[in-house]
Design a protein around this motif. Structure first.
Motif, PDB file in Angstrom:
ATOM      1  N   GLY A   1       6.548 -15.748  20.680  1.00 16.57           N
ATOM      2  CA  GLY A   1       6.859 -16.928  21.482  1.00 16.57           C
ATOM      3  C   GLY A   1       8.247 -16.700  22.035  1.00 16.57           C
ATOM      4  N   THR A   2       8.701 -17.573  22.919  1.00 20.90           N
ATOM      5  CA  THR A   2      10.022 -17.308  23.491  1.00 20.90           C
ATOM      6  C   THR A   2      11.153 -17.931  22.671  1.00 20.90           C
TER       7      THR A   2
ATOM      8  N   HIS B   1      -1.121 -23.470  27.839  1.00 24.83           N
ATOM      9  CA  HIS B   1      -0.490 -23.533  29.159  1.00 24.83           C
ATOM     10  C   HIS B   1      -1.229 -22.617  30.126  1.00 24.83           C
TER      11      HIS B   1
ATOM     12  N   ASP C   1      11.714 -17.748  31.291  1.00 23.89           N
ATOM     13  CA  ASP C   1      11.197 -18.726  30.333  1.00 23.89           C
ATOM     14  C   ASP C   1      11.296 -20.131  30.915  1.00 23.89           C
ATOM     15  N   GLN C   2      10.463 -21.014  30.359  1.00 24.23           N
ATOM     16  CA  GLN C   2      10.425 -22.386  30.842  1.00 24.23           C
ATOM     17  C   GLN C   2      11.790 -23.066  30.661  1.00 24.23           C
TER      18      GLN C   2
ATOM     19  N   GLY D   1       9.852 -23.144  20.432  1.00 23.59           N
ATOM     20  CA  GLY D   1       9.781 -22.632  21.803  1.00 23.59           C
ATOM     21  C   GLY D   1       9.335 -23.736  22.754  1.00 23.59           C
ATOM     22  N   PRO D   2       9.183 -23.405  24.043  1.00 19.02           N
ATOM     23  CA  PRO D   2       8.903 -24.439  25.040  1.00 19.02           C
ATOM     24  C   PRO D   2       7.544 -25.132  24.926  1.00 19.02           C
ATOM     25  N   THR D   3       6.488 -24.402  24.564  1.00 18.40           N
ATOM     26  CA  THR D   3       5.174 -25.042  24.447  1.00 18.40           C
ATOM     27  C   THR D   3       5.183 -25.983  23.249  1.00 18.40           C
TER      28      THR D   3
ATOM     29  N   SER E   1       1.065 -14.481  28.376  1.00 18.97           N
ATOM     30  CA  SER E   1       1.996 -15.605  28.240  1.00 18.97           C
ATOM     31  C   SER E   1       2.678 -15.844  29.587  1.00 18.97           C
ATOM     32  N   ALA E   2       3.321 -16.990  29.718  1.00 17.28           N
ATOM     33  CA  ALA E   2       3.975 -17.306  30.989  1.00 17.28           C
ATOM     34  C   ALA E   2       5.094 -16.302  31.284  1.00 17.28           C
ATOM     35  N   SER E   3       5.818 -15.926  30.239  1.00 19.01           N
ATOM     36  CA  SER E   3       6.911 -14.958  30.424  1.00 19.01           C
ATOM     37  C   SER E   3       6.347 -13.605  30.859  1.00 19.01           C
TER      38      SER E   3
ATOM     39  N   ALA F   1       6.272 -13.231  25.659  1.00 19.86           N
ATOM     40  CA  ALA F   1       5.611 -13.853  24.504  1.00 19.86           C
ATOM     41  C   ALA F   1       4.179 -13.349  24.354  1.00 19.86           C
TER      42      ALA F   1
ATOM     43  N   PHE G   1       2.064 -20.709  20.304  1.00 19.45           N
ATOM     44  CA  PHE G   1       3.306 -19.914  20.251  1.00 19.45           C
ATOM     45  C   PHE G   1       4.220 -20.469  19.155  1.00 19.45           C
TER      46      PHE G   1
HETATM   47  N1  ASP Z   1       7.378 -19.589  26.912  1.00 24.10           N
HETATM   48  C1  ASP Z   1       6.351 -18.846  26.260  1.00 24.10           C
HETATM   49  C2  ASP Z   1       5.550 -18.094  27.270  1.00 24.10           C
HETATM   50  O1  ASP Z   1       6.108 -17.212  27.778  1.00 24.10           O
HETATM   51  C3  ASP Z   1       5.543 -19.475  25.230  1.00 24.10           C
HETATM   52  C4  ASP Z   1       6.285 -20.266  24.185  1.00 24.10           C
HETATM   53  O2  ASP Z   1       6.948 -19.733  23.313  1.00 24.10           O
HETATM   54  O3  ASP Z   1       6.125 -21.462  24.248  1.00 24.10           O
HETATM   55  O4  ASP Z   1       4.390 -18.329  27.504  1.00 24.10           O
END
Ligand code: ASP
Length: 334
Positions: A196-197, A104, A214-215, A52-54, A172-174, A168, A48
């Protein structure tokens, strides 16, 4: 917003090369005797966008891993298709330990969501170890009308055709959190995909999109500085860095529970000796006090030291592939 091109941006982190490693790099080293691993730079591919978080979690561990291994670690962001472009690329890399994937929870949902997936998360990768499990938060642009999770639920139900939800990419996690939210609320939202977020957050801050999950590794500062509205955290317990934020269960959405586990992978057939060196470096990075402190500020923590093993990582991946397969049945990326 996302387009179809995989993007690559890179950052070099870490240790200056030793003279031996410089010689190996000059000769196009790497891929030699596993006993000499590593004698060249290592690339960690992040699926991503940068920032962003990853990506944030990867940068936290890259420096201590680099120190531990004595070579530079280069981070490459390869975005696209909910992380599957990056994973596909690493699946085809040489199995020598020099190309590592950070991924992830999306690694476990891809087989269900992408019928033509060009890789098998279980057969085409060797797990290195789990990194962290990160809670998600449900957040919105600052001037979004609902003030609480209860109000969000009724607002979304009444304005289903107007409300926009950022993700994302499929898998994706979102996106997964959005699937759970929509299942729980019984609505079908307009979803806006990003690479990505990090870019999704930019549009939440700019008011171009209404809300997302989001994370905490991407949302804690924005929530605490009052730059976004926050409704809930998606874990069963509240998060220490966001003590006032209720859990989804407290707000009436007990079924929206998701924790974003991250892990490192190398291509299948990577020699065991090489994998062990990567696992040991990861374990050392996760015991580094500055990594522990940085993670705590962002609402997370390294996985317990005894769980940083390829075996535990494989067990989690297998369980998650099976359980997401059931939850996501009937949903497919186009
Ligand atoms: N947080 C994102 C997701 O929804 C991925 C990212 O940008 O890290 O998976």
């Amino acid at each position: 917003m996302a387009d179809d091109r995989p993007l690559r941006t890179s950052l070099r982190i870490g240790a200056a090369l030793t003279p031996l490693a410089m010689l190996a790099a000059a000769c196009g080293g790497g891929g030699g005797d596993p006993a000499d691993f590593p004698d060249d730079n290592i690339e960690i591919v992040v699926p991503f966008s940068a920032g962003g978080p990853t990506d944030t979690v990867t940068r936290m561990i890259a420096e201590p891993m680099s120190e531990e291994l004595g070579v530079e670690i280069i981070i490459q962001n390869v975005e696209g298709a909910g992380g599957t472009v990056a994973a596909g690329q690493v699946a085809e890399a040489d199995p020598d330990g020099y190309t590592v994937l950070m991924h992830h929870i999306g690694m476990s949902t891809a087989p269900t969501l992408y019928p033509d997936l060009p890789f098998d998360p279980l057969a085409d990768f060797q797990t290195v170890g789990l990194v962290t499990e990160v809670p998600m938060t449900i957040i919105a642009r600052k001037d979004f009308q609902p003030a609480t999770l209860e109000e969000l639920i009724s607002y979304v139900e009444a304005n289903e055709d107007k409300v926009t939800y950022a993700n994302a990419g499929i898998g994706s996690a979102s996106h997964l959190c959005g699937v759970l939210l929509q299942q729980a609320m019984g609505v079908k939202l307009q979803e806006v995909p990003y690479d990505g977020t990090a870019p999704a957050m930019a549009d939440i801050l700019g008011g171009q999109v209404d809300f997302m999950c989001d994370q905490t590794t991407n949302t804690t500062a924005q929530i605490n500085e009052g730059k976004v509205k926050a409704y809930a955290v998606t874990t069963t317990e509240r998060v220490e860095s966001l003590p006032d934020l209720p859990t989804t269960a407290e707000g009436g959405l007990a079924d929206v529970e998701v924790s974003v586990w991250h892990g490192l992978y190398v291509p299948a057939d990577t020699p065991e000796e090489v994998v062990t060196k990567l696992t040991d470096a990861l374990a050392a990075a996760l015991e580094d006090q500055s990594v522990i402190d940085e993670m705590a500020k962002l609402g997370t923590a390294p996985v317990e030291p005894e769980r940083v093993t390829p075996e535990e990582h494989t067990t989690v991946l297998e369980e998650q592939v099976a359980s997401w397969g059931e939850t996501l049945e009937g949903i497919e990326a186009e």
